[in-house]
Design an enzyme around this catalytic site. Sequence first.
Site, PDB file in Angstrom:
ATOM      1  N   ALA A 115       0.829  -1.206   0.000  1.00 15.20           N
ATOM      2  CA  ALA A 115       0.000   0.000   0.000  1.00 15.20           C
ATOM      3  C   ALA A 115       0.866   1.259   0.000  1.00 15.20           C
ATOM      4  O   ALA A 115       0.628   2.192  -0.772  1.00 15.20           O
ATOM      5  CB  ALA A 115      -0.913  -0.019   1.230  1.00 15.20           C
ATOM      6  N   GLY A 116       1.888   1.281   0.847  1.00 18.94           N
ATOM      7  CA  GLY A 116       2.724   2.475   0.977  1.00 18.94           C
ATOM      8  C   GLY A 116       3.627   2.690  -0.232  1.00 18.94           C
ATOM      9  O   GLY A 116       3.665   3.792  -0.802  1.00 18.94           O
ATOM     10  N   THR A 118      -2.094   1.009   9.776  1.00 17.70           N
ATOM     11  CA  THR A 118      -3.215   0.689   8.887  1.00 17.70           C
ATOM     12  C   THR A 118      -2.955   1.256   7.485  1.00 17.70           C
ATOM     13  O   THR A 118      -2.120   2.155   7.307  1.00 17.70           O
ATOM     14  CB  THR A 118      -4.539   1.318   9.385  1.00 17.70           C
ATOM     15  N   GLU A 153      10.437  -5.160  -5.279  1.00 13.50           N
ATOM     16  CA  GLU A 153       9.312  -5.901  -4.671  1.00 13.50           C
ATOM     17  C   GLU A 153       9.403  -7.354  -5.134  1.00 13.50           C
ATOM     18  O   GLU A 153       9.347  -7.626  -6.332  1.00 13.50           O
ATOM     19  CB  GLU A 153       7.986  -5.264  -5.120  1.00 13.50           C
ATOM     20  N   CYS A 159      -9.917   2.855  11.617  1.00 17.75           N
ATOM     21  CA  CYS A 159     -10.209   1.426  11.718  1.00 17.75           C
ATOM     22  C   CYS A 159     -11.715   1.227  11.622  1.00 17.75           C
ATOM     23  O   CYS A 159     -12.443   1.606  12.538  1.00 17.75           O
ATOM     24  CB  CYS A 159      -9.678   0.913  13.060  1.00 17.75           C
ATOM     25  N   CYS A 169      -3.393  -3.230  11.865  1.00 14.63           N
ATOM     26  CA  CYS A 169      -4.831  -3.173  12.136  1.00 14.63           C
ATOM     27  C   CYS A 169      -5.205  -3.774  13.489  1.00 14.63           C
ATOM     28  O   CYS A 169      -5.678  -4.914  13.580  1.00 14.63           O
ATOM     29  CB  CYS A 169      -5.664  -3.832  11.041  1.00 14.63           C
ATOM     30  N   ALA A 197      -5.187   3.003   6.087  1.00 12.13           N
ATOM     31  CA  ALA A 197      -5.746   4.355   6.202  1.00 12.13           C
ATOM     32  C   ALA A 197      -4.663   5.333   6.653  1.00 12.13           C
ATOM     33  O   ALA A 197      -4.618   6.482   6.193  1.00 12.13           O
ATOM     34  CB  ALA A 197      -6.904   4.346   7.188  1.00 12.13           C
ATOM     35  N   VAL A 248      15.102  -6.703  -1.045  1.00 18.17           N
ATOM     36  CA  VAL A 248      16.264  -6.050  -0.423  1.00 18.17           C
ATOM     37  C   VAL A 248      16.691  -6.873   0.783  1.00 18.17           C
ATOM     38  O   VAL A 248      15.857  -7.378   1.538  1.00 18.17           O
ATOM     39  CB  VAL A 248      15.898  -4.604   0.004  1.00 18.17           C
ATOM     40  N   ASP A 308       3.709   0.223   7.742  1.00 20.80           N
ATOM     41  CA  ASP A 308       3.864  -0.650   8.903  1.00 20.80           C
ATOM     42  C   ASP A 308       5.308  -0.785   9.375  1.00 20.80           C
ATOM     43  O   ASP A 308       5.546  -1.081  10.543  1.00 20.80           O
ATOM     44  CB  ASP A 308       3.316  -2.048   8.573  1.00 20.80           C
TER      45      ASP A 308
HETATM   46  C1  LIG Z   1      -6.496  -9.030   8.666  1.00 20.74           C
HETATM   47  C2  LIG Z   1      -6.111  -7.614   8.352  1.00 20.74           C
HETATM   48  C3  LIG Z   1      -7.076  -6.616   8.418  1.00 20.74           C
HETATM   49  C4  LIG Z   1      -6.747  -5.298   8.151  1.00 20.74           C
HETATM   50  N1  LIG Z   1      -7.736  -4.347   8.180  1.00 20.74           N
HETATM   51  C5  LIG Z   1      -7.450  -3.066   7.870  1.00 20.74           C
HETATM   52  C6  LIG Z   1      -8.489  -2.101   7.804  1.00 20.74           C
HETATM   53  O1  LIG Z   1      -9.664  -2.391   8.014  1.00 20.74           O
HETATM   54  N2  LIG Z   1      -8.152  -0.823   7.478  1.00 20.74           N
HETATM   55  C7  LIG Z   1      -6.862  -0.468   7.207  1.00 20.74           C
HETATM   56  O2  LIG Z   1      -6.630   0.686   6.886  1.00 20.74           O
HETATM   57  N3  LIG Z   1      -5.846  -1.370   7.275  1.00 20.74           N
HETATM   58  C8  LIG Z   1      -6.102  -2.659   7.593  1.00 20.74           C
HETATM   59  N4  LIG Z   1      -5.095  -3.593   7.608  1.00 20.74           N
HETATM   60  C9  LIG Z   1      -3.675  -3.150   7.600  1.00 20.74           C
HETATM   61  C10 LIG Z   1      -3.122  -2.786   6.219  1.00 20.74           C
HETATM   62  O3  LIG Z   1      -3.298  -3.843   5.316  1.00 20.74           O
HETATM   63  C11 LIG Z   1      -1.632  -2.448   6.365  1.00 20.74           C
HETATM   64  O4  LIG Z   1      -1.458  -1.522   7.418  1.00 20.74           O
HETATM   65  C12 LIG Z   1      -1.064  -1.848   5.081  1.00 20.74           C
HETATM   66  O5  LIG Z   1      -1.135  -2.799   4.040  1.00 20.74           O
HETATM   67  C13 LIG Z   1       0.389  -1.380   5.292  1.00 20.74           C
HETATM   68  O6  LIG Z   1       0.987  -1.000   4.100  1.00 20.74           O
HETATM   69  P1  LIG Z   1       2.577  -1.200   3.881  1.00 20.74           P
HETATM   70  O7  LIG Z   1       2.869  -0.686   2.523  1.00 20.74           O
HETATM   71  O8  LIG Z   1       3.319  -0.661   5.047  1.00 20.74           O
HETATM   72  O9  LIG Z   1       2.778  -2.780   3.933  1.00 20.74           O
HETATM   73  P2  LIG Z   1       2.161  -3.945   2.918  1.00 20.74           P
HETATM   74  O10 LIG Z   1       0.953  -3.374   2.272  1.00 20.74           O
HETATM   75  O11 LIG Z   1       2.050  -5.112   3.785  1.00 20.74           O
HETATM   76  O12 LIG Z   1       3.279  -4.069   1.824  1.00 20.74           O
HETATM   77  C14 LIG Z   1       4.609  -4.443   2.096  1.00 20.74           C
HETATM   78  C15 LIG Z   1       5.241  -4.894   0.782  1.00 20.74           C
HETATM   79  O13 LIG Z   1       6.672  -5.001   0.959  1.00 20.74           O
HETATM   80  C16 LIG Z   1       7.112  -6.175   0.305  1.00 20.74           C
HETATM   81  N5  LIG Z   1       8.378  -6.619   0.901  1.00 20.74           N
HETATM   82  C17 LIG Z   1       8.545  -7.386   1.996  1.00 20.74           C
HETATM   83  N6  LIG Z   1       9.861  -7.634   2.181  1.00 20.74           N
HETATM   84  C18 LIG Z   1      10.533  -6.991   1.192  1.00 20.74           C
HETATM   85  C19 LIG Z   1      11.908  -6.884   0.856  1.00 20.74           C
HETATM   86  N7  LIG Z   1      12.869  -7.511   1.562  1.00 20.74           N
HETATM   87  N8  LIG Z   1      12.251  -6.130  -0.224  1.00 20.74           N
HETATM   88  C20 LIG Z   1      11.302  -5.509  -0.952  1.00 20.74           C
HETATM   89  N9  LIG Z   1       9.976  -5.592  -0.677  1.00 20.74           N
HETATM   90  C21 LIG Z   1       9.591  -6.336   0.385  1.00 20.74           C
HETATM   91  C22 LIG Z   1       5.963  -7.156   0.494  1.00 20.74           C
HETATM   92  O14 LIG Z   1       6.022  -8.218  -0.456  1.00 20.74           O
HETATM   93  C23 LIG Z   1       4.746  -6.259   0.326  1.00 20.74           C
HETATM   94  O15 LIG Z   1       4.318  -6.199  -1.020  1.00 20.74           O
HETATM   95  C24 LIG Z   1      -5.394  -4.947   7.829  1.00 20.74           C
HETATM   96  C25 LIG Z   1      -4.430  -5.952   7.729  1.00 20.74           C
HETATM   97  C26 LIG Z   1      -4.777  -7.274   7.985  1.00 20.74           C
HETATM   98  C27 LIG Z   1      -3.735  -8.350   7.861  1.00 20.74           C
END
Ligand SMILES: Cc1cc2nc3c(=O)[nH]c(=O)nc-3n(C[C@H](O)[C@H](O)[C@H](O)COP(=O)(O)OP(=O)(O)OC[C@H]3O[C@@H](n4cnc5c(N)ncnc54)[C@H](O)[C@@H]3O)c2cc1C
Length: 404
Positions: free
Chosen positions: A16-17, A308, A38, A342, A164, A310, A81, A299
């Site tokens: 997402a980020g 989240t 990725e 949330c 979350c 959001a 990475v 995260d």
């Molecule tokens: C059951 C559940 C319910 C949820 N409900 C909600 C909700 O209702 N509302 C809400 O807002 N959020 C919710 N979330 C949380 C939300 O999904 C996360 O907070 C959000 O996806 C975080 O975004 P991110 O980019 O930090 O991480 P992610 O979206 O998890 O993406 C991380 C990415 O980094 C990649 N990666 C990992 N290791 C490496 C590496 N070594 N090198 C390169 N890339 C790598 C992964 O493959 C992945 O694609 C929920 C999550 C879960 C599991």
Amino acid sequence: MSEKAYHQIVVVGGGAGGLSVAARLIHEGKCKDVAIIEPSDSHYYQPMWTLVGGGIVDRETTVKPMKELIPEGAQWIRDAVTEFYPEENLVRTRDARDISYDYLVVAPGIQLDWQKIKGLPEAMGHDGVCSNYSYETVTSTWETIRNFKGGTALFTFPNTPIKCAGAPQKIMYLAEEYFRRSGVRNKSRVIYMCANPSIFAVKKYADALVNQAVKPRGIETRFKHNLVEINAAAKEAIFTNLDTQEDVVVNYEMIHVTPPMSAPDFIKQSPLAGAGGWVDVDKDTLRHVRYPNVFSLGDASSLPTSKTAAAVRAEGPVLVANLLAAMKGGKPAARYDGYTSCPLVTGYGKVILAEFDYNLNPRETFPFDQAKERYSMYLLKRYVLPVIYWKGLVKGHKWPRLGL
Ligand SMILES: Cc1cc2nc3c(=O)[nH]c(=O)nc-3n(C[C@H](O)[C@H](O)[C@H](O)COP(=O)(O)OP(=O)(O)OC[C@H]3O[C@@H](n4cnc5c(N)ncnc54)[C@H](O)[C@@H]3O)c2cc1C
């Protein structure tokens, strides 16, 4: 010998980020050399896993091929990475590539530490042990709920930060309602076993959850109890009482486990890590506290807010504004207020939409009391937020800040 490459901006993670920031840098910042590192072929809309576990939507609707989401103009490096060398503006990958950059955005998400609970990896997915917290395990939740014939149903929350923080109890409310519909509720106990001292960090929503869902529906709560072991053969879950440090053994017919989580190991072990192993960024500007050309969101970051999508939605524009300012030699002026949200699903057709900031003050979008369970907010969660996620957030378009 490692292969070398350079990109002006390197984004670590296509979640997402990472996707939202990369897309915004290209659209808004007209950045021409953005690479996303990725490893995964697939991107998951994780917030929908609550409804998958509740049998409302199919798991397959939550996944899209990564190649369809990489923004036009960005280069996808399908690799992971493994090491950071911020003094040399360089990352190293699993496939032994050295990739250098002018600016780095770090967004690899959070790590699920299933193995930290003894017996859990072997037990997961069968004999009443399930979890919404991964694509691989989420269908086991619905199977377990559907086949529950009565007895004790446990729902756990671990002693670590998690993504979350509402999700461990959302699935409990769906399960409890399903047990009533299927006629087994009167011969069951539903227990929330939570390592935290209360049901939710924001008092307004904690009171609402207790008064509208927990108490009237006879749900039991045990706080400061942390799951440490599962004995699948005996159907026993072993918790540590965090006040007394004593073991507490609870027998179950089903247990929904939220695993302990932490910063990814390769972040923890890197010079980018700060306290707790998270990417050490300034909480207002999202810029790294030691390396000014490094930014982080989501995260994996140290931002002291609820993790989240959001929150990512609110963090992205701040990060992009500050990165673009840095590229022009300016100071980061945009500020993040800790906004997170949330949608607390409290049943089939009911949601309390929690929205709040760093100070745990409610920051509600709608002109009504969002602490009340509402069907309209359920429709938002079920039908509107997925569109905002797929067509807005990950594409880097401007959308209102709302729960995702
Ligand atoms: C059951 C559940 C319910 C949820 N409900 C909600 C909700 O209702 N509302 C809400 O807002 N959020 C919710 N979330 C949380 C939300 O999904 C996360 O907070 C959000 O996806 C975080 O975004 P991110 O980019 O930090 O991480 P992610 O979206 O998890 O993406 C991380 C990415 O980094 C990649 N990666 C990992 N290791 C490496 C590496 N070594 N090198 C390169 N890339 C790598 C992964 O493959 C992945 O694609 C929920 C999550 C879960 C599991």
